[in-house]
Design a protein around this motif. Structure first.
Motif, PDB file in Angstrom:
ATOM      1  N   SER A  41      36.083  50.787  36.977  1.00 35.41           N
ATOM      2  CA  SER A  41      37.085  49.909  36.641  1.00 35.41           C
ATOM      3  C   SER A  41      37.333  48.824  37.747  1.00 35.41           C
ATOM      4  N   SER A  45      36.591  44.932  37.248  1.00 34.82           N
ATOM      5  CA  SER A  45      37.809  43.703  37.546  1.00 34.82           C
ATOM      6  C   SER A  45      37.547  42.770  38.611  1.00 34.82           C
ATOM      7  N   HIS A  46      36.709  43.319  39.552  1.00 36.29           N
ATOM      8  CA  HIS A  46      36.248  42.244  40.540  1.00 36.29           C
ATOM      9  C   HIS A  46      34.620  42.317  40.725  1.00 36.29           C
TER      10      HIS A  46
END
Length: 296
Positions: A41, A45-46
């Motif tokens: 995750s 997200s990045h």
């Protein structure tokens, strides 16, 4: 990362891994999956800044086999972080061959991280066994024991023939090769004596030169780096096998800053192991080698 101009970090779980209690494999499977999903995750997200190595619930075989495929095909892992031993089972042990075969099939990258030495103590009277943590001297285990334990598992990979049996796995050894460089010739010589064959040192070194990368977390400069470079056949061969590692957050941010400065000085010292080529070698270790290894 911003302070040190790091564009991409590969995250992983360090000692003691995700199989926390011997015999509690169901807990380990759940913790491993949840951990890998959380790392995934962060990557999702990045995506410009993070990748991750997935953990495996070793020494549980079937569960680890399932996690390998899930981590690569669903979660997007770039490889796997394996502890130097799994409750006393060291890499190279025949019981782990199915997992090694799967990693070999998937052309996996395996990042090795040391953990506490664990012994499996058998009780012949009951047929049962237990796992005991070993700490010979009264100092924190990362001071010395971690370095010995990762050396132990790489030696077992060499001596057991596991590296030859599974040729598609690429390994990253942490902490500048730990204590392997000064004893690699001894390991090869004793292997020759035991099996009545020629000294295996050069064969072992060739496997390390071809299949292993080495991160520079810890304190490789000013002295430890010399043994690693020599083991890898000199600075021209060694330069393509070096990777930056920080050990953050277990090495606090301020300490990382000091270690980075020490590395910078070690590379730039013209009297050092890399001489006038130090600046270009540093760029390869800081960035170039990782981009090639992970296809960034």
């Amino acid at each position: 990362m911003k302070a040190h101009d790091i564009s991409i970090s590969i995250l992983s779980i360090t000692s003691p891994g995700t199989f926390l209690s011997p015999g509690k494999s169901e807990d380990a499977v759940q913790i491993t999956r949840e951990t890998n999903e959380e790392l995934s995750s962060i990557f999702a997200s990045h995506p410009d800044n993070f990748r991750f190595f997935a953990s495996l619930p070793l020494p549980s075989i079937e569960e680890s086999l399932r996690e390998i495929d899930h981590a690569l095909d669903v979660l997007g892992a770039v490889g796997f972080a394996l502890m130097s031993n799994a409750h006393g089972i060291y890499l190279g042990d025949p019981s782990l061959d199915p997992v090694m075969a799967k990693l070999n099939e998937r052309n996996a990258i395996v990042f090795l991280h040391p953990t506490s030495c664990n012994l499996v103590i058998s009780d012949p009277s009951t047929g049962s066994s237990k796992v005991e943590v070993v700490n010979v001297l009264p100092y924190p285990r990362p001071t010395m024991e971690f370095m010995f334990d990762e050396t132990r598992t790489v030696a077992n990979l060499l001596l057991s023939g596991s590296l030859t049996k599974f040729p598609n796995i690429r390994f990253i050894m942490s902490h500048c090769g730990c204590t392997l460089p000064p004893i690699i010739d001894r390991i090869g010589a004793f292997d020759a004596i035991v099996h009545g064959r020629d000294d295996n040192s050069q064969n072992f070194k060739a496997l390390l030169q071809e299949r292993f990368f080495f991160d520079l977390a810890g304190v490789p400069f000013p002295d430890q780096i010399f043994g690693l470079v020599r083991m890898l056949g000199g600075r021209e061969k060694a330069r393509s096998r070096l990777l930056f590692g920080s050990d953050f957050p277990f090495t606090p941010g301020e300490a990382v800053k000091g270690l980075v400065a020490r590395m910078e000085g070690g590379f730039e010292c013209t009297e050092g192991v890399f001489g006038l080529d130090g600046e270009s070698v540093k760029e390869e270790a800081w960035e170039g080698n990782a981009r090639k290894l992970f296809n960034f």
